[in-house]
Design a protein around this motif. Sequence first.
Motif, PDB file in Angstrom:
ATOM      1  N   GLU A  85      13.208   0.998 -49.514  1.00 29.74           N
ATOM      2  CA  GLU A  85      14.439   1.625 -50.007  1.00 29.74           C
ATOM      3  C   GLU A  85      14.185   2.350 -51.322  1.00 29.74           C
ATOM      4  OE1 GLU A  85      14.431  -1.851 -49.491  1.00 29.74           O
ATOM      5  OE2 GLU A  85      15.111  -1.695 -47.416  1.00 29.74           O
ATOM      6  N   SER A  86      13.393   1.732 -52.184  1.00 29.27           N
ATOM      7  CA  SER A  86      13.073   2.329 -53.477  1.00 29.27           C
ATOM      8  C   SER A  86      12.258   3.611 -53.299  1.00 29.27           C
ATOM      9  CB  SER A  86      12.307   1.330 -54.336  1.00 29.27           C
ATOM     10  OG  SER A  86      11.971   1.886 -55.574  1.00 29.27           O
ATOM     11  N   LEU A  87      11.295   3.572 -52.393  1.00 32.58           N
ATOM     12  CA  LEU A  87      10.491   4.769 -52.115  1.00 32.58           C
ATOM     13  C   LEU A  87      11.354   5.900 -51.576  1.00 32.58           C
ATOM     14  CD1 LEU A  87       7.280   3.210 -50.546  1.00 32.58           C
ATOM     15  CD2 LEU A  87       7.428   4.478 -52.683  1.00 32.58           C
ATOM     16  N   ALA A  88      12.284   5.574 -50.671  1.00 33.25           N
ATOM     17  CA  ALA A  88      13.168   6.592 -50.103  1.00 33.25           C
ATOM     18  C   ALA A  88      14.070   7.181 -51.177  1.00 33.25           C
ATOM     19  CB  ALA A  88      14.006   5.990 -48.978  1.00 33.25           C
ATOM     20  N   GLU A  89      14.570   6.341 -52.069  1.00 34.43           N
ATOM     21  CA  GLU A  89      15.448   6.820 -53.140  1.00 34.43           C
ATOM     22  C   GLU A  89      14.681   7.733 -54.106  1.00 34.43           C
ATOM     23  OE1 GLU A  89      18.228   4.982 -56.689  1.00 34.43           O
ATOM     24  OE2 GLU A  89      17.541   3.672 -55.073  1.00 34.43           O
ATOM     25  N   ARG A  90      13.429   7.367 -54.417  1.00 40.09           N
ATOM     26  CA  ARG A  90      12.618   8.220 -55.300  1.00 40.09           C
ATOM     27  C   ARG A  90      12.316   9.556 -54.639  1.00 40.09           C
ATOM     28  NH1 ARG A  90       7.485   6.188 -58.206  1.00 40.09           N
ATOM     29  NH2 ARG A  90       6.790   6.107 -56.065  1.00 40.09           N
ATOM     30  N   GLU A  91      12.024   9.531 -53.343  1.00 37.93           N
ATOM     31  CA  GLU A  91      11.751  10.779 -52.608  1.00 37.93           C
ATOM     32  C   GLU A  91      12.983  11.676 -52.598  1.00 37.93           C
ATOM     33  OE1 GLU A  91       9.213  13.321 -50.754  1.00 37.93           O
ATOM     34  OE2 GLU A  91       8.660  11.301 -51.383  1.00 37.93           O
TER      35      GLU A  91
END
Length: 143
Positions: A85-91
Motif C-alpha cells: 500500500e505504501s509503495l502504491a501511494e508513493r507511486e
Amino acid sequence: MEKLRIDKWLWAARFYKTRSLATEEIDKGRVAINGQEVKPAREVKVGDTVSMRREGLTRTVLVKGISDVRGPAPVAQQLYEETAESLAEREKAMDQRRFAREPALAIEHGRPTKRGRRDLDEAQRAGWGDRWSASIDDDTTKR
C-alpha cells in the motif's frame, strides 16, 4: 539484540540523517508503531509496523532486522520492507508531481513592462498608495 529504540533504528535504517532529526519527528507525532504514536525511547522489534509521515506522504514499513549501527544504504535497506500500500501511494504521489502543472504558468501577466512600471509609479506618486483602508475616510469622519 532483539529490541532497539525507535529513534536509533530510524537513524540506522537511513530514514533520517541524524538521531536528533528522528527524535524531533517522533516528538511531533509523525511516527507510529503498530498504529500508536510513540516516544523516542519506545523499543521496536522485528515484525513491528512503523509508519512515518514525511513531506505529506505516509510511508509504512515492516521491521525485518535490528541494527544500532548506521551502515551503507544496501545494508540499511535489509532492515525493513515497505508495504504494498505504501509503495502504491508513493507511486501515485510521484505521478501527481510529474503531471502537475508548473506553478509559474499560472501567472498570466508576469512582470510589468517598462510602460506598466511607469504607470504604477505615477499612480503611487499621485497618492494611490497612501491610503491604508478601502473605506472613504471623509464620509466617516464627519459624523
